[in-house]
Design a protein around this motif. Structure first.
Motif, short mmCIF file in Angstrom:
data_model
loop_
_atom_site.label_atom_id
_atom_site.label_comp_id
_atom_site.label_asym_id
_atom_site.label_seq_id
_atom_site.Cartn_x
_atom_site.Cartn_y
_atom_site.Cartn_z
N CYS A 1 -12.84 23.03 -79.13
CA CYS A 1 -14.17 22.93 -79.74
C CYS A 1 -14.20 21.88 -80.84
N LEU B 1 -14.66 18.65 -79.10
CA LEU B 1 -16.03 18.43 -78.62
C LEU B 1 -16.97 18.04 -79.76
N TRP C 1 -22.72 21.56 -74.75
CA TRP C 1 -21.30 21.73 -75.10
C TRP C 1 -21.12 21.67 -76.62
N GLN D 1 -22.53 24.86 -78.29
CA GLN D 1 -21.66 26.03 -78.07
C GLN D 1 -20.39 25.93 -78.93
N ALA D 2 -19.86 24.72 -79.05
CA ALA D 2 -18.65 24.54 -79.87
C ALA D 2 -18.95 24.88 -81.33
N GLN D 3 -20.14 24.48 -81.80
CA GLN D 3 -20.52 24.81 -83.18
C GLN D 3 -20.68 26.32 -83.36
N ARG D 4 -21.22 26.97 -82.37
CA ARG D 4 -21.39 28.43 -82.48
C ARG D 4 -20.03 29.12 -82.45
N PHE D 5 -19.14 28.62 -81.59
CA PHE D 5 -17.80 29.23 -81.55
C PHE D 5 -17.08 29.05 -82.89
N ARG E 1 -18.17 29.37 -85.80
CA ARG E 1 -18.50 30.48 -86.70
C ARG E 1 -17.78 31.76 -86.27
N ALA E 2 -17.73 32.00 -84.97
CA ALA E 2 -17.03 33.20 -84.47
C ALA E 2 -15.54 33.10 -84.79
#
Lengths: 464, 65
Positions: A308, A311, A350, A353-357, A359-360
């Motif tokens: 991530c 990306l 992509w 989603q990488a930015q959201r991951f 935070r997780a």
């Protein structure tokens, strides 16, 4: 010549001598400029030397001391900055040919202002991989920076000049930037200390960014005390950088000698134990042994985090450079051009989603580190490859050098954790560092451990 | 992410179309390397983004109005 004008002097030693009148800033700076003139023929660390400015600043520091005014904690300390950091009066190259046509910077970057306000003296700008998209220290326009420990080998990058200038004793202190490992990789390959602070801890105002979501600036030096000295005077909010934290500064120097008592230290397992040469594993083991760190902690999903980070970097950097890629493609370094072009074409889904991951993953790692203060991990999988080397063998697998030098740094900067890269010298061999990773805004824990390791003789960064 | 059972995407066609969409002329001598890099990015995305994310997981922007 005073000892503090020599190439082995640390920033702390110089500042102590200059502020008490045992040496002048003028003599220290003159000696540093003379070293740059001779030693940089080998290192190729500098792209600009601001000798006149440095002499003038030194004269002002000496005049202040003569007048009895406070000289600052870095009085007389020569330093240099990666050439993506603004220096008033010269264009900010960021390792490129294209930016040489830019107007000269109208003012110094915030961190340069803060270091000089503390008495330090800027002597020049340092070589780097083009637009920081690099782990090697190679540069098609300026030539590669060369590792002072063995000039046939690379410095690592992208803060290659920042690593070489400090390891070679040209200056005791430099600034680099780190998006995916660009301070920690050259610190490891050049065998010096480097601090990648918490994301947002230090202002990036007045620097030519690479990937805003992941960019950090930080100091590189030959002693941990010098890292702490520089870090402390550079802290503080800055409205010119929207990412810069509004937290008050948290000085690290006062507690630097506190030792390791009370710190919970563990070793990073799984991902961080695979894909590395024995020399890197041995470094982690030696540091863990010295610290009595027997506990292993598995940071989950590190490979996914690295992906991530890749990306986000590709998409943001590609978008940043799109106007130049449209009109000036031929003027890019061949080692970055097509990567930037592909980055500009990254599907938005992509990237998001990488930015959201991200935070997780932050949440996941913070839970994992709940009862850990400092985590030990390798900094690089290998010691410095040869300058022209493009492939390396790690754990029996052939892989590209450029893409994989940051395999262990990338998942950590992805969530902005503070890290000290602490080097181990190897008699007869090239150095290699470990990462000492702390929790957000706890730079002090990592610096304390690094300082203790230095005191025990486990980690060290002598001049090459 | 693409199902591995699905047909491999045509990375060259994607690069050509997307480059046209964003207005990025790619000289013939650079095209192969751009495609190779895009293919690498696709591989990375396939690994890194394979697991679904919760709908309520939002990124952490620093923009402060």
């Amino acid at each position: 010549m005073s000892a503090v004008a020599g190439k082995d002097a640390t920033a702390a030693e110089i500042a102590a001598a200059v502020s008490t009148g045992k040496a002048t800033a003028a003599s220290v700076v003159a000696a540093a400029l003379a070293r740059v003139a001779t030693l940089d023929k080998t290192c190729n660390a500098f792209t600009s030397v601001v000798a006149e400015r440095a002499r003038a600043t030194a004269a002002a520091v000496d005049a202040a001391i003569a007048a009895g005014r406070p000289a600052g904690p870095l009085a007389g300390v020569p330093f240099a900055v990666k050439n993506l950091i603004d220096i008033q009066g010269i264009p900010t190259l960021a390792g490129s040919k294209i930016n040489a046509e830019h107007a000269p910077a109208a003012q110094d970057a915030t961190l340069v202002q803060r270091l000089e306000a503390a008495g330090a003296i800027l002597v020049g700008a340092l070589n780097m991989g083009e637009y920081a998209y690099d782990f090697t220290g190679r540069n098609a326009h300026a030539g590669p920076s060369r590792n002072p420990r063995d000039p046939a080998h690379m410095t690592g990058g992208s803060s290659g000049g920042s690593g070489a200038a400090v390891a070679g004793g040209l200056v005791p202190l430099s600034l680099g930037s780190d998006t995916n490992g660009s301070i920690r990789v050259p610190a490891s390959l050049c065998g010096i200390f480097g601090l990648k602070p918490t994301y947002g801890r230090l202002s990036r105002a007045g620097s030519f960014l690479f990937c805003d979501s992941l960019d950090h600036l930080g100091p590189m030096a030959r002693s941990v005390r010098d890292l702490a000295l520089a870090f402390d005077v550079m802290q503080g909010p800055d409205p010119r950088d929207p990412v810069c934290t509004e937290r008050p500064p948290a000085p690290t120097l006062p507690g630097l000698d506190a030792g390791i008592a009370g710190l919970r230290i563990a070793v990073a397992g799984d991902y961080f134990e695979r894909q590395l040469e024995p020399v890197a594993a041995d470094a982690v083991a030696a540091v863990a042994r010295a610290l009595g760190a027997s506990r292993k902690v598995v940071v989950p999903d590190a490979a996914r985090a690295r992906g991530c980070a890749y990306l986000i970097t590709a998409a943001e950097a590609g978008a940043l450079h799109l106007p130049r890629l449209r009109t000036r493609a031929d003027d890019f370094d061949p080692e970055t051009r097509e990567r930037f072009m592909a980055g500009a074409l990254t599907p938005a889904a992509w990237y998001i989603q990488a930015q959201r991951f991200r935070r997780a993953y932050r949440q996941l790692v913070l839970e994992t580190l709940q009862d850990v203060d400092v985590l030990i991990a390798p900094a690089t999988p290998v010691t410095a490859p040869r300058i022209d080397q493009t492939m390396m063998t790690v754990s029996g697998v052939a892989m590209p050098v450029r893409a994989n030098l940051g395999i262990f740094t990338q998942p950590i900067s992805f969530i902005g954790l503070p890290v000290v890269a602490a080097p181990l010298q190897r008699p007869g061999g090239l150095p290699i560092a470990v990462q000492l990773i702390a929790k957000p805004f706890d730079e002090q824990a990592a610096l304390r451990v690094a300082h203790w390791l230095e005191g025990e003789g486990v980690c060290a960064a002598p001049t090459a | 992410m693409s199902d591995p059972k699905e047909k491999e995407p045509d990375v060259g066609a994607y690069v050509d179309a997307m480059a046209e969409m964003v207005g990025l002329p790619i000289a013939p001598q650079y095209r192969d390397a751009v495609i190779a890099n895009m293919a690498r990015t696709a591989q990375v995305a396939a690994l890194a983004l394979a697991e679904p994310l919760a709908d309520d997981l939002v990124a952490a922007p620093v923009f402060r109005p």
